[in-house]
Write a protein that holds these residues in place. Sequence first.
Motif, PDB file in Angstrom:
ATOM      1  N   SER A 103      64.624 -29.283 -18.219  1.00 28.53           N
ATOM      2  CA  SER A 103      65.214 -28.040 -16.953  1.00 28.53           C
ATOM      3  C   SER A 103      64.941 -26.951 -17.359  1.00 28.53           C
ATOM      4  O   SER A 103      64.737 -25.858 -16.619  1.00 28.53           O
ATOM      5  CB  SER A 103      65.654 -28.403 -15.611  1.00 28.53           C
ATOM      6  N   ASP A 104      65.344 -26.143 -18.820  1.00 35.14           N
ATOM      7  CA  ASP A 104      65.618 -24.612 -18.686  1.00 35.14           C
ATOM      8  C   ASP A 104      64.955 -24.056 -19.627  1.00 35.14           C
ATOM      9  O   ASP A 104      65.028 -24.568 -20.962  1.00 35.14           O
ATOM     10  CB  ASP A 104      67.311 -24.246 -18.694  1.00 35.14           C
ATOM     11  N   PRO A 105      64.036 -23.411 -19.773  1.00 39.12           N
ATOM     12  CA  PRO A 105      63.539 -22.727 -18.728  1.00 39.12           C
ATOM     13  C   PRO A 105      62.670 -23.826 -17.846  1.00 39.12           C
ATOM     14  O   PRO A 105      61.952 -24.490 -19.440  1.00 39.12           O
ATOM     15  CB  PRO A 105      62.889 -21.548 -19.159  1.00 39.12           C
ATOM     16  N   PRO A 106      61.880 -23.804 -16.742  1.00 36.62           N
ATOM     17  CA  PRO A 106      60.807 -24.632 -16.833  1.00 36.62           C
ATOM     18  C   PRO A 106      59.857 -24.368 -16.581  1.00 36.62           C
ATOM     19  O   PRO A 106      59.033 -23.580 -17.296  1.00 36.62           O
ATOM     20  CB  PRO A 106      61.045 -23.911 -14.947  1.00 36.62           C
ATOM     21  N   GLY A 107      58.859 -25.790 -17.112  1.00 37.17           N
ATOM     22  CA  GLY A 107      57.703 -25.768 -18.305  1.00 37.17           C
ATOM     23  C   GLY A 107      56.505 -26.833 -17.059  1.00 37.17           C
ATOM     24  O   GLY A 107      56.706 -26.652 -16.393  1.00 37.17           O
ATOM     25  N   PRO A 108      55.527 -26.680 -18.396  1.00 36.28           N
ATOM     26  CA  PRO A 108      54.006 -28.058 -17.024  1.00 36.28           C
ATOM     27  C   PRO A 108      55.027 -29.613 -17.289  1.00 36.28           C
ATOM     28  O   PRO A 108      54.264 -30.144 -16.960  1.00 36.28           O
ATOM     29  CB  PRO A 108      53.339 -27.993 -18.546  1.00 36.28           C
ATOM     30  N   VAL A 109      56.169 -30.053 -18.087  1.00 32.48           N
ATOM     31  CA  VAL A 109      57.261 -31.470 -17.784  1.00 32.48           C
ATOM     32  C   VAL A 109      56.555 -31.689 -16.239  1.00 32.48           C
ATOM     33  O   VAL A 109      57.557 -30.352 -15.443  1.00 32.48           O
ATOM     34  CB  VAL A 109      57.799 -31.470 -19.111  1.00 32.48           C
ATOM     35  N   THR A 110      56.321 -32.879 -15.825  1.00 31.26           N
ATOM     36  CA  THR A 110      57.236 -33.226 -14.570  1.00 31.26           C
ATOM     37  C   THR A 110      58.559 -33.201 -14.956  1.00 31.26           C
ATOM     38  O   THR A 110      58.547 -34.727 -15.522  1.00 31.26           O
ATOM     39  CB  THR A 110      56.020 -34.299 -13.982  1.00 31.26           C
ATOM     40  N   LEU A 111      59.525 -32.752 -14.757  1.00 33.81           N
ATOM     41  CA  LEU A 111      60.826 -33.459 -14.560  1.00 33.81           C
ATOM     42  C   LEU A 111      61.884 -34.320 -13.290  1.00 33.81           C
ATOM     43  O   LEU A 111      61.337 -34.285 -12.198  1.00 33.81           O
ATOM     44  CB  LEU A 111      61.928 -32.845 -14.836  1.00 33.81           C
ATOM     45  N   LEU A 112      61.824 -35.939 -13.648  1.00 41.49           N
ATOM     46  CA  LEU A 112      62.201 -36.492 -12.737  1.00 41.49           C
ATOM     47  C   LEU A 112      63.861 -37.336 -12.753  1.00 41.49           C
ATOM     48  O   LEU A 112      64.231 -36.953 -13.959  1.00 41.49           O
ATOM     49  CB  LEU A 112      61.809 -38.539 -12.695  1.00 41.49           C
ATOM     50  N   VAL A 113      65.235 -36.802 -12.004  1.00 39.59           N
ATOM     51  CA  VAL A 113      66.112 -37.241 -12.140  1.00 39.59           C
ATOM     52  C   VAL A 113      66.813 -37.677 -11.620  1.00 39.59           C
ATOM     53  O   VAL A 113      66.437 -38.221 -10.561  1.00 39.59           O
ATOM     54  CB  VAL A 113      67.209 -35.602 -11.734  1.00 39.59           C
ATOM     55  N   PRO A 114      67.045 -38.935 -12.445  1.00 39.07           N
ATOM     56  CA  PRO A 114      67.471 -40.332 -11.757  1.00 39.07           C
ATOM     57  C   PRO A 114      69.000 -40.055 -11.016  1.00 39.07           C
ATOM     58  O   PRO A 114      70.152 -38.929 -11.267  1.00 39.07           O
ATOM     59  CB  PRO A 114      68.047 -41.079 -13.222  1.00 39.07           C
TER      60      PRO A 114
END
Length: 253
Positions: A130-141
């Motif tokens: 998550s740091d720094p934001p990038g092209p990855v889509t982050l899902l947080v459980p």
Amino acid sequence: MSNADRHRLIAQTVRESGRATVPELAGLTGASQMTIRRDLDTLAAQGALERVRGGARTLLLRGEEPPFALRAHEAAGAKRRIAAEVSRLITDGETVLLDSGTTCLEVARLLHGRPLTVMPLSLQAIGVLSDPPGPVTLLVPGGRPRNGEGALTGPLTLASLAALRFDTAIAGCCGLSAAEGLTAYDLDDAAVKKAAIASARRVIAAADGSKLGRTAHACVGPSTLVHTLVTDTTAPADEVAALEAAGTIVTTA
């Protein structure tokens, strides 16, 4: 060194390290490799250890997990090489479930910045992705982090996994063998690993050689759940052969 003293030292070494080779024990005791092989046969007959090709391993389950901070510095180079190979096996656009643990944290560092959808199962990997934001889509459980580990566990984590499906689950492990399967130190962690494997079409296990042939007390499932294992050159040849015979593709980084 007397025979009794040598036997005690060999048994203690195998018990503490989990596995030892004949050359390692010969160097430790000053005895010849032929003598060590006879010692191992004697100790195996007494039930003090298990004889395996090239050495011996402990008969005790590995029930105590070393601290995360300590594991992060163990076999660091091997973990980075394993992570690089795991990353190579992931195709842009995939949905990826990333397990907790120090090797999977190295994988997170390489997946950051790629066009992927990733759900990490540890606070450390969430921070990396998550740091720094990038092209990855982050899902947080959801879930509760284990003290000192940051691994997410509990009903909320299991519910998050049950609601989703992934192309690939990247699994860490505390122990993996063809005979005993995939195992973990913590029962809650084992439950999360089971749910993670069930939610994915493909399972890649990332484990350095010290994890192979080792068994912790919480069972995750048989080794056949693992489609591909990425390990390093220290992996015991007999375990690699057994896993391959059971259908797992083994890649050495």
